[in-house]
Each structure stands twice: as C-alpha cells, then as structure tokens.
Design a protein around this motif. Sequence first.
Motif, PDB file in Angstrom:
ATOM      1  N   GLU A  33       0.814  -1.213   0.000  1.00 51.31           N
ATOM      2  CA  GLU A  33       0.000   0.000   0.000  1.00 51.31           C
ATOM      3  C   GLU A  33       0.848   1.263   0.000  1.00 51.31           C
ATOM      4  O   GLU A  33       0.431   2.299  -0.511  1.00 51.31           O
ATOM      5  CB  GLU A  33      -0.923   0.004   1.222  1.00 51.31           C
ATOM      6  N   SER A  34       2.053   1.200   0.564  1.00 48.93           N
ATOM      7  CA  SER A  34       2.898   2.392   0.658  1.00 48.93           C
ATOM      8  C   SER A  34       3.696   2.673  -0.611  1.00 48.93           C
ATOM      9  O   SER A  34       4.380   3.686  -0.702  1.00 48.93           O
ATOM     10  CB  SER A  34       3.866   2.244   1.838  1.00 48.93           C
ATOM     11  N   VAL A  35       3.617   1.774  -1.602  1.00 45.91           N
ATOM     12  CA  VAL A  35       4.352   1.942  -2.856  1.00 45.91           C
ATOM     13  C   VAL A  35       3.365   2.155  -3.985  1.00 45.91           C
ATOM     14  O   VAL A  35       2.471   1.342  -4.206  1.00 45.91           O
ATOM     15  CB  VAL A  35       5.228   0.704  -3.155  1.00 45.91           C
ATOM     16  N   SER A  36       3.497   3.264  -4.698  1.00 45.93           N
ATOM     17  CA  SER A  36       2.546   3.594  -5.766  1.00 45.93           C
ATOM     18  C   SER A  36       3.023   3.190  -7.151  1.00 45.93           C
ATOM     19  O   SER A  36       2.213   2.867  -8.021  1.00 45.93           O
ATOM     20  CB  SER A  36       2.257   5.102  -5.757  1.00 45.93           C
ATOM     21  N   GLU A  37       4.341   3.178  -7.380  1.00 45.60           N
ATOM     22  CA  GLU A  37       4.867   2.868  -8.706  1.00 45.60           C
ATOM     23  C   GLU A  37       6.305   2.408  -8.605  1.00 45.60           C
ATOM     24  O   GLU A  37       6.930   2.476  -7.546  1.00 45.60           O
ATOM     25  CB  GLU A  37       4.764   4.097  -9.618  1.00 45.60           C
ATOM     26  N   GLY A  38       6.835   1.927  -9.737  1.00 49.64           N
ATOM     27  CA  GLY A  38       8.217   1.478  -9.779  1.00 49.64           C
ATOM     28  C   GLY A  38       8.830   1.799 -11.125  1.00 49.64           C
ATOM     29  O   GLY A  38       8.176   2.347 -12.018  1.00 49.64           O
ATOM     30  N   THR A  39      10.106   1.454 -11.270  1.00 51.42           N
ATOM     31  CA  THR A  39      10.818   1.674 -12.530  1.00 51.42           C
ATOM     32  C   THR A  39      11.305   0.337 -13.059  1.00 51.42           C
ATOM     33  O   THR A  39      11.929  -0.436 -12.323  1.00 51.42           O
ATOM     34  CB  THR A  39      12.019   2.614 -12.330  1.00 51.42           C
ATOM     35  N   LEU A  40      11.030   0.046 -14.321  1.00 54.01           N
ATOM     36  CA  LEU A  40      11.510  -1.183 -14.943  1.00 54.01           C
ATOM     37  C   LEU A  40      13.005  -1.055 -15.205  1.00 54.01           C
ATOM     38  O   LEU A  40      13.436  -0.217 -16.006  1.00 54.01           O
ATOM     39  CB  LEU A  40      10.759  -1.449 -16.248  1.00 54.01           C
ATOM     40  N   LEU A  41      13.800  -1.862 -14.507  1.00 52.66           N
ATOM     41  CA  LEU A  41      15.249  -1.814 -14.693  1.00 52.66           C
ATOM     42  C   LEU A  41      15.657  -2.406 -16.040  1.00 52.66           C
ATOM     43  O   LEU A  41      16.696  -2.055 -16.590  1.00 52.66           O
ATOM     44  CB  LEU A  41      15.946  -2.568 -13.568  1.00 52.66           C
ATOM     45  N   GLY A  42      14.838  -3.312 -16.568  1.00 43.90           N
ATOM     46  CA  GLY A  42      15.154  -3.912 -17.856  1.00 43.90           C
ATOM     47  C   GLY A  42      14.711  -5.358 -17.932  1.00 43.90           C
ATOM     48  O   GLY A  42      14.309  -5.957 -16.931  1.00 43.90           O
ATOM     49  N   TRP A  43      14.767  -5.914 -19.135  1.00 42.48           N
ATOM     50  CA  TRP A  43      14.403  -7.312 -19.376  1.00 42.48           C
ATOM     51  C   TRP A  43      15.644  -8.176 -19.363  1.00 42.48           C
ATOM     52  O   TRP A  43      16.676  -7.795 -19.936  1.00 42.48           O
ATOM     53  CB  TRP A  43      13.687  -7.451 -20.714  1.00 42.48           C
ATOM     54  N   ASN A  44      15.553  -9.331 -18.764  1.00 44.55           N
ATOM     55  CA  ASN A  44      16.665 -10.280 -18.757  1.00 44.55           C
ATOM     56  C   ASN A  44      16.675 -11.161 -19.997  1.00 44.55           C
ATOM     57  O   ASN A  44      17.686 -11.814 -20.288  1.00 44.55           O
ATOM     58  CB  ASN A  44      16.593 -11.166 -17.512  1.00 44.55           C
ATOM     59  N   VAL A  45      15.554 -11.246 -20.680  1.00 51.04           N
ATOM     60  CA  VAL A  45      15.443 -12.031 -21.916  1.00 51.04           C
ATOM     61  C   VAL A  45      14.780 -11.177 -22.981  1.00 51.04           C
ATOM     62  O   VAL A  45      14.061 -10.227 -22.678  1.00 51.04           O
ATOM     63  CB  VAL A  45      14.632 -13.329 -21.693  1.00 51.04           C
ATOM     64  N   GLN A  46      15.009 -11.524 -24.235  1.00 50.50           N
ATOM     65  CA  GLN A  46      14.459 -10.783 -25.355  1.00 50.50           C
ATOM     66  C   GLN A  46      13.273 -11.525 -25.962  1.00 50.50           C
ATOM     67  O   GLN A  46      13.161 -12.756 -25.834  1.00 50.50           O
ATOM     68  CB  GLN A  46      15.542 -10.578 -26.430  1.00 50.50           C
ATOM     69  N   PRO A  47      12.350 -10.811 -26.615  1.00 51.87           N
ATOM     70  CA  PRO A  47      11.230 -11.476 -27.285  1.00 51.87           C
ATOM     71  C   PRO A  47      11.719 -12.564 -28.240  1.00 51.87           C
ATOM     72  O   PRO A  47      12.724 -12.397 -28.943  1.00 51.87           O
ATOM     73  CB  PRO A  47      10.546 -10.326 -28.045  1.00 51.87           C
ATOM     74  N   GLY A  48      11.013 -13.691 -28.235  1.00 48.94           N
ATOM     75  CA  GLY A  48      11.399 -14.823 -29.066  1.00 48.94           C
ATOM     76  C   GLY A  48      12.266 -15.833 -28.347  1.00 48.94           C
ATOM     77  O   GLY A  48      12.594 -16.878 -28.911  1.00 48.94           O
ATOM     78  N   THR A  49      12.636 -15.547 -27.088  1.00 50.04           N
ATOM     79  CA  THR A  49      13.502 -16.423 -26.320  1.00 50.04           C
ATOM     80  C   THR A  49      12.676 -17.388 -25.467  1.00 50.04           C
ATOM     81  O   THR A  49      11.682 -17.006 -24.865  1.00 50.04           O
ATOM     82  CB  THR A  49      14.424 -15.610 -25.402  1.00 50.04           C
ATOM     83  N   SER A  50      13.093 -18.645 -25.421  1.00 47.87           N
ATOM     84  CA  SER A  50      12.437 -19.624 -24.563  1.00 47.87           C
ATOM     85  C   SER A  50      12.796 -19.370 -23.108  1.00 47.87           C
ATOM     86  O   SER A  50      13.938 -19.020 -22.791  1.00 47.87           O
ATOM     87  CB  SER A  50      12.868 -21.051 -24.945  1.00 47.87           C
ATOM     88  N   VAL A  51      11.831 -19.551 -22.221  1.00 52.90           N
ATOM     89  CA  VAL A  51      12.068 -19.383 -20.786  1.00 52.90           C
ATOM     90  C   VAL A  51      11.471 -20.572 -20.047  1.00 52.90           C
ATOM     91  O   VAL A  51      10.574 -21.258 -20.549  1.00 52.90           O
ATOM     92  CB  VAL A  51      11.454 -18.065 -20.261  1.00 52.90           C
ATOM     93  N   LYS A  52      11.985 -20.808 -18.864  1.00 48.08           N
ATOM     94  CA  LYS A  52      11.491 -21.874 -17.996  1.00 48.08           C
ATOM     95  C   LYS A  52      10.712 -21.271 -16.839  1.00 48.08           C
ATOM     96  O   LYS A  52      10.950 -20.131 -16.439  1.00 48.08           O
ATOM     97  CB  LYS A  52      12.650 -22.712 -17.452  1.00 48.08           C
TER      98      LYS A  52
END
Length: 415
Positions: free
Chosen positions: A11-30
Amino acid sequence: MSEIKVPVFSESVSEGTLLGWNVQPGTSVKRGDVLAEIETDKVVLEVIAQEDGVLKSVTKNEGDTVLSEEVLGELAAGEAGAAAPAPAAASTETSADPAQSAGGESQAREPQAVPAPAAQNERREDLSPAVRKIVAEKGLDPAQVPASGPRGNITKADAMNAQPGQATQAQTSAPAVQLPAGERPEERVQMTRIRQRIAERLKEVQNTTAMLTTFNEVDMKPIMDLRKKYQDQFVAKHDVKLGFMSFFVRAATEALKAFPAVNASVDGKDVIYHGFYDIGIAVSTDRGLVVPILRDTDQMSLADIEKGIGDYAKKARSNKLSMEDMSGGTFTITNGGTFGSMMSTPIINAPQSAILGMHNIVQRPVVVNGEIVIRPMMYVALSYDHRIIDGSESVRFLVTIKNLLEDPARLLLDI
C-alpha cells in the motif's frame, strides 16, 4: 497466451521503474526464470515466469514507470523459441543464489567443455540490468566473477558477493562512477528510486520533527569478556556467532519497556503507544540504506536475534529483501561503527520517535574505582523527537541501555 504482470506492490508503494528485461522477445524461458526486474522506493522486485514458454512481446521498456499489476508483456505457454546461452561450465554445486537453491534440489549437469576465455567473456557481458549496475558500482570485471546462474550467467548474489581480488588492479582503485577525461570532469547520474526515497524521508524528518540527540559511552569490556568465554559453546549449540548487536537489541528492548514514549510514533495530533517491540536494524547496501525489522524482540533470545540479523544480511546482499521485511518497526538501531564512525547524530526513521546509534569501539583511558585504566569504549547516541520525548526520558533511556550492557548478566536475569 498469458499476460506478464508487475508484482503486487504494498500500500505504501505507488509505482516502480523497470530496470530492464533479462530475456528478449522470441527467447524460450522456464518456469521460475527471472524475466525482468523492477525497482521501487523500497526494494527491487523480480518478475518471474509462471510457466514454460516463449516471451512473445513486451509493452514496457527499460526506464519506464510501471504500476502494480500492470501488464508488461505476453508469454506463449508451451512454445519453443530461441535457445538461451548454454551454461559456462559443468557444475554439481548448489547455486550461490538463494532464489535458485530455495527448492533444495541438486541435480548434476551433463559434463561439458569449459568455453574459451573469449566466448566466456562474451556471455558475461550479457548481464541483467540489476547485475550490470552492481558490476559498474563495484568496478568488477565480469569475466573474473564466478557465475552460478542456470545458464552460466552472473546472478545478483554473485555480483554482490564478489571479492575485491576478483577485479583488476585498475578497477579496484577506480571510483564507482567513471568520470570522463578532462581537467574538470563532471557526470550527471540520476538517483535510483530507493536513493530518492531515502533523501525525501530524511528531509521530511528534519522538517517535521523536533529532533535532538543525547550521547553517552559504554564500557564494552564485560560483553567482550562474555563473548570470548562462551563464543565456542554458543556457536556449537546455535550454529551462529554471538555478536554485539544482539546485546544492543536486548538492552534496547528492555529500555523501551521502561520508557513507552521512545517506542511510540506520531500520527498527526495523536501519539500511538505500541505494546510490542519491532526493532529495525539499519543495513547498508550498494543501493542505499535499508532497515529490515526484527519483530517481537521481547520474545527473542540472543541466538534468535543473531540468526535473524544474519538472514537479513544475506537477503540484503542479494537484493532479496521483501517489502514485508521492511514494513513497520517501532524503533531503529544503526551501527556506524562498522565503518569506523566515532560519533554521529543518526536521523529518526519516521514515524518512529527515536533511533539508537552505535559507534566504533576504541581503547581509551578511563577512571575506574579511582584508577586510570584502558578500556574498550563505545560512544552511543540517541536521536529522538522532542515533541513527545522529554530530555530526562531520553537521558534515562540511554543510561538504562548503558547499565544493561555494562552488566549483561542483568539481561539474562531480567533485572
């Protein structure tokens, strides 16, 4: 197709910042892979893949502001895409990353040839945003940091735990911020959300409280003698070392019982007196100061306190502290002595009414029973909100702590 969403904020946090993606679109993930990382003004949250599949698309990019449960992208469940990089080397050791070893499983990997240095270094440059930031701040050479990630990647724990000897000589002597060349170089770097929030809260406390600090000194010889005498037995029984902080937490808890105003908080025109003792322990990290909470310290033994502090320290080093770990708290203890501080005036952790500052232990001449002797002495400081705590209360509170620490048997006998 399933949606990838921002984790639920407190409740005390309204928003955040995306630091980045660890994988790129088209990549398989588990299932369980960390897809992205989000920094709030309290903690760094990981966005975890809920199932096997392929990252199809993203709707938010590095640096974007995100809200609780906002859609970040889409995952195609069960599909196969581009393969992730292969592990750097064979290993049967348990991962150093707590998140990856939490399940308790340990499977031997297929033996593979160790990659050539050039190929290994190339993979090491593919760092997650959080790891990249830590590597830059600590001046580490990624090629010299042992990696324990599932794909041979460097985890946050790897970067946080990297020793100075794992960086090149030039890097260990260089500042965290690499300034451009020139006679009068400057570089503008935006503060992280956590650092911004720390700055806001500190300034807010100065503007809204009548903060005052009182000092005293503690002869640490009795505690040091006690630790020396019983350390081996303590470790053998509890599997944790007996430190100084547990004594300070216990002494502070007893003093808070005697002086309820020091354990209170201000809410507008009201004073809230707490019938429980949740003590925050200030921990310094690369991202800034964080204060995880030991709850119900009146019900904790010295061993419980030491284990709790140790667990929080591990979490802090690997950025695994949760919002729940740092929410609430009725009193705070900070130890500048670990960095060599002799004396300071700590700033109250609002809405609490007081904070205790520990400092460096120094051998100094003092008078005991009319004779000058050398004793290990520590200055202690109590910053408090003078609106609800009188000067006499603050002084007696600190004297109570001093007396308990200089005669630790009283802590054990509850007298």
